[in-house]
Every structure is written in structure tokens, then in C-alpha cells.
Design an enzyme around this catalytic site. Structure first.
Site, PDB file in Angstrom:
ATOM      1  N   ASN A   1       3.242   3.258  -6.201  1.00  0.00           N
ATOM      2  CA  ASN A   1       4.589   3.739  -5.962  1.00  0.00           C
ATOM      3  C   ASN A   1       5.330   3.867  -7.286  1.00  0.00           C
ATOM      4  OD1 ASN A   1       4.624   3.903  -3.081  1.00  0.00           O
ATOM      5  ND2 ASN A   1       4.770   1.676  -2.977  1.00  0.00           N
TER       6      ASN A   1
ATOM      7  N   ASN B   1      13.744   0.721  -0.673  1.00  0.00           N
ATOM      8  CA  ASN B   1      13.077  -0.536  -1.006  1.00  0.00           C
ATOM      9  C   ASN B   1      14.058  -1.613  -1.455  1.00  0.00           C
ATOM     10  OD1 ASN B   1       9.865  -0.737  -1.055  1.00  0.00           O
ATOM     11  ND2 ASN B   1      10.426   1.395  -1.331  1.00  0.00           N
TER      12      ASN B   1
ATOM     13  N   SER C   1       7.715  -1.836   1.800  1.00  0.00           N
ATOM     14  CA  SER C   1       6.738  -2.680   1.102  1.00  0.00           C
ATOM     15  C   SER C   1       7.432  -3.770   0.295  1.00  0.00           C
ATOM     16  CB  SER C   1       5.861  -1.824   0.193  1.00  0.00           C
ATOM     17  OG  SER C   1       6.642  -1.144  -0.781  1.00  0.00           O
TER      18      SER C   1
ATOM     19  N   ASN D   1      11.830   5.569  -2.096  1.00  0.00           N
ATOM     20  CA  ASN D   1      11.483   4.231  -2.561  1.00  0.00           C
ATOM     21  C   ASN D   1      12.599   3.569  -3.350  1.00  0.00           C
ATOM     22  OD1 ASN D   1       8.956   4.145  -1.382  1.00  0.00           O
ATOM     23  ND2 ASN D   1       7.878   4.885  -3.184  1.00  0.00           N
TER      24      ASN D   1
ATOM     25  N   ILE E   1      -4.146   0.074   1.475  1.00  0.00           N
ATOM     26  CA  ILE E   1      -4.404   1.471   1.124  1.00  0.00           C
ATOM     27  C   ILE E   1      -5.798   1.635   0.535  1.00  0.00           C
ATOM     28  CG2 ILE E   1      -3.825   3.233  -0.599  1.00  0.00           C
ATOM     29  CD1 ILE E   1      -2.108   3.477   1.825  1.00  0.00           C
TER      30      ILE E   1
ATOM     31  N   LYS F   1       8.810  11.281  -3.259  1.00  0.00           N
ATOM     32  CA  LYS F   1       8.565   9.961  -2.679  1.00  0.00           C
ATOM     33  C   LYS F   1       9.504   8.922  -3.283  1.00  0.00           C
ATOM     34  CE  LYS F   1       5.189   6.631  -1.214  1.00  0.00           C
ATOM     35  NZ  LYS F   1       3.834   6.064  -1.294  1.00  0.00           N
TER      36      LYS F   1
ATOM     37  N   ALA G   1      -8.980  -3.397  -3.063  1.00  0.00           N
ATOM     38  CA  ALA G   1      -9.229  -2.791  -1.743  1.00  0.00           C
ATOM     39  C   ALA G   1      -8.380  -3.475  -0.688  1.00  0.00           C
ATOM     40  CB  ALA G   1     -10.713  -2.876  -1.396  1.00  0.00           C
ATOM     41  N   GLY G   2      -7.048  -3.347  -0.854  1.00  0.00           N
ATOM     42  CA  GLY G   2      -6.121  -3.860   0.143  1.00  0.00           C
ATOM     43  C   GLY G   2      -5.893  -2.843   1.238  1.00  0.00           C
TER      44      GLY G   2
END
Length: 324
Positions: A102, A212, A273, A208, A11, A204, A8-9
Site C-alpha cells: 500500500n 486508514n 488494514s 488509504n 495477499i 488507491k 505469504a500472508g
């Protein structure tokens, strides 16, 4: 619907808070000061769409929760194979696993009709270790579009986006997908059930796989990369190679490279990220975002010279900085 959010970070806590607000029975698995803050004050979401606070159950012991209908994975993909002790107490006979990750998921070739059906991608499922923990039959695909950060323990800053596209690896509109979609929508999120979710994955991933690693190598933000003509051209070329690989495995994302570039530039001075992880000394998400794409180029016979060069440079960066 009983839902556990494992990891539960930024996102995961955002999703859990929204689902709880919508009436779902939500349980967050977290740790450290973040867990303590959630237990004491709940999850506070600061959002341009309106702030709110939710008070779902939170623990560091999944055995307290027991089997659930859905496990939402907020973990980084490279930790999936070692997550068995955490996820096993949450699994019932029909528990679905939704990975908000991701890059290329471990289940990518599961039920994909064609010459690669059932093929294992070693970068994300080494020797089948991930599939042993997370059976592909449990997988519901998920493409995460929102951007969130942990502003302080228990406080999530929602920057943009509310869409979580989901879908079955086989393409059917299943009851478990429609039930989850309903729960997400009740919590104020967008959650379309897509029959061709792999197209969303590639849309997406176009960003990325380019932004990234370049941001990690250069320390530049997305807008910096877009406004520097040579790097903007490199991003476009990386996207072209990525779309070629996608087409070879049967996906034809309906989006232009220029539109993808404009969207990234519009995000502004945002650190990817991967750059955030590099600066924090955390392991980089190379396996799912970069290495798996190069492996798919090998599988399909794509040349992808720029992707291979970027992968080599970023892998060396991770090794030299201890973030591999």
C-alpha cells in the site's frame, strides 16, 4: 516462470495459490503455524468466485528456493529495508521484484521524467536503506485491489477483487511485465500492464491515506466513516489534498472523489488494514501510506493542512500504543 512469494500472508498466499493453479512454478516463504498448515494441506482459498486449494512448495528458508524470475513481496513496506537476508538468495541477474504494498513505493521517483527524477523519499527509503536491498532497477510496480484475510492457518478468505495492476517505473510495456501478466491471468486474476501505473497508485492511495488513519483514530469501519457527514466531508478534503500533491508530481488520476467515496461505502462494515493492525498490536503502515505523502507535500510545496494534522494525530497514536 519461477516465482517466489516472500511473505505469504493473506495477499501473498492468495497470489501464490492463484499463480500455482495457473501453472507457474511457485514457492511460498512463510513461517509458524501458517507455514505448517500450507505444507500439510496446501493453501485453501475460500472465494465468492469459487473455492480452490493449491499445493505450492512452501518454506521458511529462501536458500532452498534459489534465484527466481520474479519475487512477489507480500511483506509490509516498513520491513523492506531489513529483508536483505531473506531476499538475497532469491535474486538472479534479471530477477524482478514486485511489491504488493500500500502507499508510496520506494522506487516512486525512479525514471520519472521531470524535476523530481531520482529523488529519494526518506519515509520509505531512509538513507537509501531500502534501495540497497531492493534496487529500483529490479522494481515492477504493483497496485493490489483484492481484499483477503487469513481465516485460519493455511486458509485464505477472498472477500472481493481480482485485479493486480502492474507496470514499469519508466512506463514501457516490458517482456517481464507481459510474462507476469500472462501468469496471473492463467491463475484467474486480472493483471493489466499499465503505462501510467502511478495514476493507479494515487487512486488507491486516495482511499488509504484518508480511511486508514481515520479508522485507526476512531475505530470506525469504512461505511461508518462514509455515513457520518462530518467524517465523509473530511475524507473528501483529504482526497482533494492528495490529488493536489499527485498533480504536482505529474499524475492526474481519472476518478472523481464522489465515485471513490461511493466505492468505499459499498465495501460495508470493513475494518481497514491499519485498524486491524492496531487491534492486533502490530506496527502501523504509516510510513508509506501517510508520512511519505506529507513528505511529497514538502517536496512539492503543497500546503495539505488536513493531511498534516491527520499524520500528526496518527503518529502520536502509534507512539502511545507501541505500534510505531
Amino acid at each position: 516462470m519461477k516465482i517466489a512469494v516472500l511473505g505469504a500472508g493473506a495477499i501473498g498466499a492468495f497470489v501464490g495459490a492463484a499463480l500455482h493453479r495457473g501453472g507457474a512454478d511457485v514457492h511460498l516463504v512463510a513461517r509458524g503455524p501458517h507455514l505448517q498448515a500450507i505444507r500439510e494441506r496446501g493453501v485453501s482459498v475460500l472465494s465468492p468466485r469459487g473455492d480452490f486449494t493449491a499445493h505450492p512448495h512452501a518454506t521458511d528458508d529462501p536458500a532452498e528456493i534459489g534465484p527466481v524470475d520474479v519475487v512477489f513481496l507480500g511483506l509490509k513496506a516498513h520491513s523492506y529495508a531489513s529483508s536483505g537476508p531473506l531476499i538475497e538468495p532469491l535474486l538472479g541477474d534479471h530477477t524482478a521484484v514486485v511489491a504488493g504494498q500500500n502507499g508510496i513505493p520506494w522506487w516512486y521517483f525512479h525514471r520519472l521524467t521531470g524535476p523530481y527524477e531520482g529523488r529519494r523519499i526518506e519515509a520509505v527509503d531512509p538513507d537509501g536503506a531500502t534501495s540497497k536491498v531492493l534496487a529500483p532497477e529490479r522494481a515492477v510496480g504493483c497496485v493490489v485491489y483484492p481484499a483477503t484475510v487469513i481465516e485460519s492457518p493455511g486458509v485464505i478468505r477472498h472477500l472481493e477483487g481480482t485485479r493486480f495492476s502492474i507496470g514499469e517505473p519508466g512506463g514501457e510495456i516490458s517482456q517481464r511485465c507481459t510474462d507476469l501478466s500472462d501468469a496471473m491471468i492463467a491463475g484467474g486474476l486480472k493483471c493489466p500492464v499499465e503505462p501510467n501505473l502511478r495514476d493507479d497508485i494515487w487512486i488507491k492511495l486516495m482511499g488509504n491515506v484518508a480511511f486508514n488513519p481515520i479508522s485507526a483514530l476512531t475505530r470506525a469501519t469504512m461505511v461508518d466513516i462514509c455515513r457520518h457527514a462530518p467524517s465523509r466531508r473530511l475524507v473528501a478534503e483529504l482526497m482533494e489534498e492528495t490529488l493536489d500533491i499527485a498533480a504536482r508530481v505529474g499524475s492526474t488520476p481519472d476518478i472523481s472523489i464522489e465515485r471513490r467515496l461511493r466505492g468505499a461505502e459499498g465495501v460495508g462494515d470493513h475494518k481497514t488494514s491499519m485498524l486491524q493492525d492496531l487491534e492486533a498490536g502490530k506496527q502501523l503502515e504509516l510510513d508509506a501510506i501517510v508520512t511519505a505523502v506529507v513528505e511529497m507535500a514538502d517536496i512539492t510545496g503543497a500546503e495539505a493542512p488536513r493531511l498534516r494534522a491527520i499524520a500528526a494525530a496518527t503518529e502520536l497514536l502509534a507512539r502511545s500504543t507501541g505500534t510505531d
